[in-house]
Design an enzyme around this catalytic site. Structure first.
Site, short mmCIF file in Angstrom:
data_model
loop_
_atom_site.label_atom_id
_atom_site.label_comp_id
_atom_site.label_asym_id
_atom_site.label_seq_id
_atom_site.Cartn_x
_atom_site.Cartn_y
_atom_site.Cartn_z
N SER A 175 0.84 -1.20 0.00
CA SER A 175 0.00 0.00 0.00
C SER A 175 0.88 1.26 0.00
O SER A 175 1.72 1.43 -0.89
CB SER A 175 -0.96 -0.03 1.20
OG SER A 175 -1.96 0.93 1.07
N GLU A 201 -2.34 -1.52 -8.06
CA GLU A 201 -3.55 -1.80 -7.28
C GLU A 201 -3.89 -0.54 -6.50
O GLU A 201 -3.06 0.34 -6.36
CB GLU A 201 -3.34 -2.99 -6.34
CG GLU A 201 -2.23 -2.80 -5.30
CD GLU A 201 -2.66 -2.05 -4.06
OE1 GLU A 201 -3.85 -2.13 -3.68
OE2 GLU A 201 -1.82 -1.36 -3.46
N HIS A 209 -5.15 -4.91 -1.71
CA HIS A 209 -6.11 -4.91 -0.60
C HIS A 209 -7.24 -5.89 -0.90
O HIS A 209 -8.30 -5.50 -1.38
CB HIS A 209 -6.68 -3.51 -0.38
CG HIS A 209 -5.64 -2.47 -0.09
ND1 HIS A 209 -4.83 -1.93 -1.07
CD2 HIS A 209 -5.28 -1.87 1.07
CE1 HIS A 209 -4.02 -1.04 -0.52
NE2 HIS A 209 -4.28 -0.98 0.78
#
Length: 309
Positions: A117, A214, A279
């Protein structure tokens, strides 16, 4: 240093010491404690950074920028530490980049660095500044690690038995553009990659790359803006293929898919959709900076050399 020359750290072994740091958002105490127990069950010795439990007056950060950086610097430069684990993402990693002494960190030699992330900002820096392969996977003080046994096990195998996880696939995967391609993995979280553009130390994509992207909680029009920015900046110019991960809480998946198809479909390279990193449940751990082959018909990304020695 180009990503083709990145060094692979040594894998973990039972008895190794790992250090936990919080370079971004504030850390949930209960998840941290539970995550540490899992790491100890793997046979690891665990050091927790001095400022991991701190709270910045800005509620979205852990400690101060200088303190978060100091924890990372100290952990990386400790000769007893074999790996540095980021305990959560959120936001804030980009804020500590200018507080790190990369010369001192380079002198410490290669070791494992893992997180995902927002930690994308540090993955990029470790590739550019230290010339290292890094590991994009679930973080210790998150539900993705503590409560998701398949995600946790995939990370463990990547770190201890990297040759056992060289095929990355998922039932949700499919082809946006069919084909096969080889290249070096690069990228990570879309909004963070886009946010790094223009910085003097922004990484240069590999000469022949497999771009990985992502994101989470970004509306389709925001995803459009980020991808358009990357296109205009030439970030995909040397991409031989593109692997798209999860898009949790980014609006209707069909709409996200349409955005990606509309913007990237014309590049003329193979693109796989929903490969299962980022995620999502049963999150796959994926190394950055390694040679890989993308095959959309087989719905998989094959790592051509284990992430770790």
């Amino acid at each position: 240093m180009s990503m083709r020359e990145l060094r692979r750290p040594h894998r973990l072994r039972s008895g190794d010491t790992v250090a936990l740091v919080a370079p971004a958002g504030p850390v949930p105490e209960e998840l941290l404690d539970a995550g540490v127990q899992h790491l100890r069950s793997w046979g690891l010795q665990v050091q927790i950074g001095k400022h991991v439990r701190d709270r910045h007056p800005l509620g979205y950060l852990a400690g101060s920028d200088a303190d978060r950086a100091a924890d990372l610097q100290r952990a990386w430069c400790d000769p007893e530490v074999s790996a540095v684990f980021c305990v959560r993402g959120g936001y804030g990693s980009m804020r500590i980049l200018d507080h790190l002494d990369w010369t001192e960190m380079a002198a410490a030699g290669p070791k494992i660095f893992t997180g995902s992330s927002d930690i994308t900002a540090l993955h990029d820096a470790f590739a550019t500044q230290l010339g290292l392969v890094t590991v994009f996977g679930p973080m210790v003080a998150t539900k993705a690690f503590v409560e998701d046994a398949p995600a946790r096990e995939h990370l463990r195998r990547t770190l201890f038995q990297p040759e056992s996880v060289t095929i990355l696939t998922r039932s949700t995967a499919g082809a946006l553009v069919r084909g096969r391609a080889r290249g070096t993995t690069y990228g990570g979280n879309l909004s963070i990659v886009a946010g790094s553009l223009g910085a003097p130390d922004a990484p240069t994509p590999p000469e022949r790359g497999i771009a990985l992207l992502e994101d989470v909680t970004e509306e389709p029009y925001r995803l459009d803006r980020f991808v358009t920015q990357l296109l205009r900046a030439g970030w995909f110019d040397h991409a031989a293929g593109i692997a798209l991960g999860s898009w949790t809480d980014c609006g209707p998946l069909e709409e996200v898919r349409e955005v990606m198809s509309d913007l990237l479909g014309g590049l003329g390279v193979p693109i796989i959709w929903e490969l299962g990193f980022g995620h999502c449940p049963a999150q796959r751990t994926i190394p950055l900076g390694v040679a890989a082959e993308l095959d959309t018909d087989a719905q998989r990304l094959s790592i051509l050399q284990p992430a770790l020695l």
